[in-house]
Design an enzyme around this catalytic site. Structure first.
Site, PDB file in Angstrom:
ATOM      1  N   ASN A  44     -56.277  77.165   9.274  1.00 29.23           N
ATOM      2  CA  ASN A  44     -57.621  76.979   9.844  1.00 29.23           C
ATOM      3  C   ASN A  44     -57.576  76.065  11.062  1.00 29.23           C
ATOM      4  O   ASN A  44     -56.837  75.081  11.100  1.00 29.23           O
ATOM      5  CB  ASN A  44     -58.634  76.501   8.791  1.00 29.23           C
ATOM      6  CG  ASN A  44     -58.255  75.204   8.115  1.00 29.23           C
ATOM      7  OD1 ASN A  44     -57.084  74.900   7.936  1.00 29.23           O
ATOM      8  ND2 ASN A  44     -59.255  74.435   7.726  1.00 29.23           N
ATOM      9  N   GLU A  46     -60.217  74.053  13.438  1.00 29.38           N
ATOM     10  CA  GLU A  46     -61.605  73.633  13.587  1.00 29.38           C
ATOM     11  C   GLU A  46     -61.896  73.248  15.042  1.00 29.38           C
ATOM     12  O   GLU A  46     -60.985  73.150  15.872  1.00 29.38           O
ATOM     13  CB  GLU A  46     -61.904  72.485  12.619  1.00 29.38           C
ATOM     14  CG  GLU A  46     -61.762  72.945  11.174  1.00 29.38           C
ATOM     15  CD  GLU A  46     -62.198  71.898  10.152  1.00 29.38           C
ATOM     16  OE1 GLU A  46     -62.415  70.732  10.514  1.00 29.38           O
ATOM     17  OE2 GLU A  46     -62.307  72.280   8.970  1.00 29.38           O
ATOM     18  N   CYS A  55     -61.107  80.380  10.305  1.00 28.93           N
ATOM     19  CA  CYS A  55     -60.421  80.245   9.015  1.00 28.93           C
ATOM     20  C   CYS A  55     -58.930  80.619   9.138  1.00 28.93           C
ATOM     21  O   CYS A  55     -58.539  81.384  10.029  1.00 28.93           O
ATOM     22  CB  CYS A  55     -61.034  81.192   7.993  1.00 28.93           C
ATOM     23  SG  CYS A  55     -62.701  80.782   7.482  1.00 28.93           S
ATOM     24  N   GLU A  57     -57.190  82.574   7.139  1.00 27.99           N
ATOM     25  CA  GLU A  57     -56.910  83.989   6.866  1.00 27.99           C
ATOM     26  C   GLU A  57     -57.080  84.839   8.109  1.00 27.99           C
ATOM     27  O   GLU A  57     -56.266  85.705   8.430  1.00 27.99           O
ATOM     28  CB  GLU A  57     -57.834  84.529   5.768  1.00 27.99           C
ATOM     29  CG  GLU A  57     -57.734  83.808   4.445  1.00 27.99           C
ATOM     30  CD  GLU A  57     -58.701  82.629   4.343  1.00 27.99           C
ATOM     31  OE1 GLU A  57     -58.790  81.827   5.298  1.00 27.99           O
ATOM     32  OE2 GLU A  57     -59.355  82.507   3.299  1.00 27.99           O
ATOM     33  N   CYS A  94     -63.312  83.166   2.190  1.00 29.56           N
ATOM     34  CA  CYS A  94     -64.743  83.327   2.456  1.00 29.56           C
ATOM     35  C   CYS A  94     -65.079  84.801   2.690  1.00 29.56           C
ATOM     36  O   CYS A  94     -64.197  85.650   2.868  1.00 29.56           O
ATOM     37  CB  CYS A  94     -65.165  82.478   3.658  1.00 29.56           C
ATOM     38  SG  CYS A  94     -64.758  83.209   5.253  1.00 29.56           S
ATOM     39  N   CYS A  97     -63.778  86.489   5.940  1.00 27.39           N
ATOM     40  CA  CYS A  97     -62.345  86.815   5.891  1.00 27.39           C
ATOM     41  C   CYS A  97     -62.096  88.035   5.011  1.00 27.39           C
ATOM     42  O   CYS A  97     -61.231  88.862   5.314  1.00 27.39           O
ATOM     43  CB  CYS A  97     -61.550  85.610   5.394  1.00 27.39           C
ATOM     44  SG  CYS A  97     -61.467  84.274   6.611  1.00 27.39           S
TER      45      CYS A  97
HETATM   46  N1  THU Z   1     -61.673  77.838   5.487  1.00 34.20           N
HETATM   47  C1  THU Z   1     -60.641  78.700   5.624  1.00 34.20           C
HETATM   48  O1  THU Z   1     -59.719  78.477   6.411  1.00 34.20           O
HETATM   49  N2  THU Z   1     -60.645  79.817   4.863  1.00 34.20           N
HETATM   50  C2  THU Z   1     -61.645  80.160   4.007  1.00 34.20           C
HETATM   51  O2  THU Z   1     -61.623  81.236   3.443  1.00 34.20           O
HETATM   52  C3  THU Z   1     -62.735  79.241   3.758  1.00 34.20           C
HETATM   53  C4  THU Z   1     -62.775  78.024   4.589  1.00 34.20           C
HETATM   54  C5  THU Z   1     -61.685  76.635   6.327  1.00 34.20           C
HETATM   55  C6  THU Z   1     -62.769  76.596   7.351  1.00 34.20           C
HETATM   56  C7  THU Z   1     -62.908  75.127   7.586  1.00 34.20           C
HETATM   57  O3  THU Z   1     -61.965  74.740   8.564  1.00 34.20           O
HETATM   58  C8  THU Z   1     -62.539  74.489   6.266  1.00 34.20           C
HETATM   59  O4  THU Z   1     -61.863  75.489   5.525  1.00 34.20           O
HETATM   60  C9  THU Z   1     -63.709  73.964   5.472  1.00 34.20           C
HETATM   61  O5  THU Z   1     -64.675  74.916   5.306  1.00 34.20           O
END
Ligand code: THU
Length: 145
Positions: A44, A46, A55, A57, A94, A97
């Site tokens: 991930n 940000e 994310c 994935e 999520c 994804c």
């Molecule tokens: N996140 C992912 O990388 N994958 C997911 O399926 C759910 C959330 C990340 C997004 C964000 O950077 C952090 O987790 C918190 O939500």
């Protein structure tokens, strides 16, 4: 779990090191297995303007799609945890994804397995349909022409 799947899970945990998550402090790693055996990872990323982040994935799948065009994706493993420590519970992808997984599974014309990694339990689902019921597939008719 097969040796191949274990290797993919380990790659997902290792990929957490590439996470850039200064805001949530929740680090996620993902590893995609291609049909030719290649593993492509993502983490991930940000951003101060939060919707601009992505994310793990999707980072992994888009990297695989861009760097290995036409090579089907067979499996994806996801690991995550607060401050870089893999959580006890399996890390669940999520909805956005899952929808992207569905797209690449549709392109592959074969099941893509989804492996959610946790420190105390790991769950494997045989295909994306098992984690995303009633997949949106209006595109499918075009693809089958
Ligand atoms: N996140 C992912 O990388 N994958 C997911 O399926 C759910 C959330 C990340 C997004 C964000 O950077 C952090 O987790 C918190 O939500």
């Amino acid at each position: 779990m097969s040796a191949e799947d274990r290797e993919l899970c380990e790659a997902a945990v290792k990929a957490m090191e590439g996470s850039y998550a200064p805001y949530s402090k929740y680090n996620v790693g993902a590893a995609v297995r291609l049909a030719d055996g290649t593993i492509v990872v993502g983490a991930n990323q940000e951003n101060a303007a939060s919707p601009s982040g992505l994310c793990a994935e999707r980072t992994a799948m888009f990297t695989a799609g861009a760097s290995h065009p036409g090579t089907p994706m067979r499996s994806i493993a996801i690991a995550g945890g607060y401050k870089g420590v893999p959580g006890d519970e399996p890390c669940s992808p999520c909805g956005a994804c899952r929808q992207v997984m569905a797209e690449y599974q549709m392109l592959a014309k074969a099941p893509m397995s989804v492996i959610m990694v946790g420190a105390k339990a790991t769950w494997k689902f045989a295909k994306v349909d098992d984690v995303l019921p009633y997949i949106f597939d209006s595109f499918k008719a075009d693809m089958e022409d």
